[in-house]
Design an enzyme around this catalytic site. Structure first.
Site, PDB file in Angstrom:
ATOM      1  N   LYS A  13       0.835  -1.218   0.000  1.00 57.88           N
ATOM      2  CA  LYS A  13       0.000   0.000   0.000  1.00 57.88           C
ATOM      3  C   LYS A  13       0.865   1.262   0.000  1.00 57.88           C
ATOM      4  CE  LYS A  13      -2.351  -0.749   3.809  1.00 57.88           C
ATOM      5  NZ  LYS A  13      -1.697  -1.981   4.289  1.00 57.88           N
ATOM      6  N   ARG A 127      11.499  -5.384   4.096  1.00 59.72           N
ATOM      7  CA  ARG A 127      11.327  -4.047   4.674  1.00 59.72           C
ATOM      8  C   ARG A 127      12.063  -3.937   6.014  1.00 59.72           C
ATOM      9  NH1 ARG A 127       5.299  -2.007   5.382  1.00 59.72           N
ATOM     10  NH2 ARG A 127       5.324  -3.310   7.239  1.00 59.72           N
ATOM     11  N   ARG A 133      11.926  -1.096  10.874  1.00 59.53           N
ATOM     12  CA  ARG A 133      10.736  -0.749  11.674  1.00 59.53           C
ATOM     13  C   ARG A 133      10.624  -1.667  12.884  1.00 59.53           C
ATOM     14  NH1 ARG A 133       5.346   0.201   8.188  1.00 59.53           N
ATOM     15  NH2 ARG A 133       4.509  -0.816  10.040  1.00 59.53           N
ATOM     16  N   ARG A 144       0.193  -8.859  13.578  1.00 57.47           N
ATOM     17  CA  ARG A 144      -0.432  -7.848  12.709  1.00 57.47           C
ATOM     18  C   ARG A 144      -1.281  -8.520  11.625  1.00 57.47           C
ATOM     19  NH1 ARG A 144       4.454  -4.860  10.839  1.00 57.47           N
ATOM     20  NH2 ARG A 144       3.038  -3.680   9.524  1.00 57.47           N
TER      21      ARG A 144
HETATM   22  P1  AMP Z   1       0.839   0.823   9.189  1.00 57.23           P
HETATM   23  O1  AMP Z   1       2.043   1.664   8.869  1.00 57.23           O
HETATM   24  O2  AMP Z   1      -0.403   1.282   8.506  1.00 57.23           O
HETATM   25  O3  AMP Z   1       1.110  -0.649   8.998  1.00 57.23           O
HETATM   26  O4  AMP Z   1       0.534   1.021  10.759  1.00 57.23           O
HETATM   27  C1  AMP Z   1       1.505   0.662  11.744  1.00 57.23           C
HETATM   28  C2  AMP Z   1       0.823   0.524  13.099  1.00 57.23           C
HETATM   29  O5  AMP Z   1       0.205   1.762  13.466  1.00 57.23           O
HETATM   30  C3  AMP Z   1      -0.308  -0.499  13.162  1.00 57.23           C
HETATM   31  O6  AMP Z   1       0.160  -1.826  13.391  1.00 57.23           O
HETATM   32  C4  AMP Z   1      -1.121   0.027  14.346  1.00 57.23           C
HETATM   33  O7  AMP Z   1      -0.490  -0.259  15.573  1.00 57.23           O
HETATM   34  C5  AMP Z   1      -1.030   1.547  14.135  1.00 57.23           C
HETATM   35  N1  AMP Z   1      -2.136   2.059  13.274  1.00 57.23           N
HETATM   36  C6  AMP Z   1      -2.016   2.655  12.049  1.00 57.23           C
HETATM   37  N2  AMP Z   1      -3.213   3.011  11.578  1.00 57.23           N
HETATM   38  C7  AMP Z   1      -4.118   2.630  12.511  1.00 57.23           C
HETATM   39  C8  AMP Z   1      -5.527   2.702  12.610  1.00 57.23           C
HETATM   40  N3  AMP Z   1      -6.276   3.223  11.621  1.00 57.23           N
HETATM   41  N4  AMP Z   1      -6.124   2.198  13.728  1.00 57.23           N
HETATM   42  C9  AMP Z   1      -5.404   1.665  14.722  1.00 57.23           C
HETATM   43  N5  AMP Z   1      -4.071   1.556  14.699  1.00 57.23           N
HETATM   44  C10 AMP Z   1      -3.416   2.031  13.610  1.00 57.23           C
END
Ligand code: AMP
Length: 192
Positions: A13, A127, A133, A144
């Site tokens: 994404k 990654r 990360r 996740r």
């Molecule tokens: P991402 O970069 O989108 O994979 O997000 C990394 C982490 O941020 C996720 O595993 C969640 O802990 C938190 N996170 C990001 N977006 C959300 C959301 N919309 N709701 C809840 N947690 C979020």
């Protein structure tokens, strides 16, 4: 163009959003990036969410909605946006519909990038090497993916139910996937 990107963690994404942002000249709003910036800057929000993120769990809906409302108060989203990382569950999908209708910017479409699980594990491993990360370790990645299957995957049905879902196969070269996305959007009759 007002669009949300859906798909599993590590499913590409962020990569596609960076390309589409240039293509359409609209901002990429990534809730994960906003949270990681808050953690790096050690803001009160960052301090609250760091442990939750490190465990691969979801940050609370209330905190996320506050964050999103603040981001959508900026003028740069008035000409469109690519939202990535939100909504992560059905309650967030409802909250997003309400927020966007209140500011007069309803979504055109939700784009689901579909990738199989082994492919995701390979990409996240890559990654982890490239970006380091803190939530890309094997155990957290498993969590996740589980959180995604349980809470986030049903969000696609929310958009399918009102005819706004576009599905794209997220396997293959980055450019091939981008071309698939653009073709699928051109083919969506309600987007014309
Ligand atoms: P991402 O970069 O989108 O994979 O997000 C990394 C982490 O941020 C996720 O595993 C969640 O802990 C938190 N996170 C990001 N977006 C959300 C959301 N919309 N709701 C809840 N947690 C979020």
């Amino acid at each position: 163009m007002r669009i949300v990107l859906l798909g599993p963690p590590g499913g590409g994404k962020g990569t596609q959003a960076a390309i589409l942002k240039q293509h359409w000249q609209i901002p990429h709003v990534s809730t994960g990036e906003l949270l990681r910036a808050a953690c790096r800057d050690k803001t009160p929000l960052g301090q609250k969410v760091q442990a939750v993120m490190d465990a691969g769990e979801l940050v609370s809906d209330d905190l996320m909605l506050d964050l999103l409302e603040q981001r959508f108060a900026d003028d740069d989203v008035d000409n469109g946006f690519i939202l990535d990382g939100y909504p992560r569950n059905l309650a967030q999908a409802d909250a997003l519909d309400k927020l966007l209708s209140r500011i007069g910017q309803p979504l055109d479409a939700a784009l689901l990038i579909e990738v199989d699980e082994q492919n995701i594990l390979d990409r996240i491993e890559q990654r982890a090497r490239e970006e380091g990360r803190s939530d890309d370790t094997a155990e957290v990645v498993r969590n996740r993916l589980q959180v995604y299957a349980e809470h986030t995957a049903p969000v696609a049905d929310h958009y399918a139910a009102d005819g706004r879902l576009i599905r794209v196969l997220g396997e293959g070269e980055i450019d091939t996937i981008t071309q698939r996305i653009l073709a699928a959007i051109r083919a969506a009759d309600w987007m014309q």
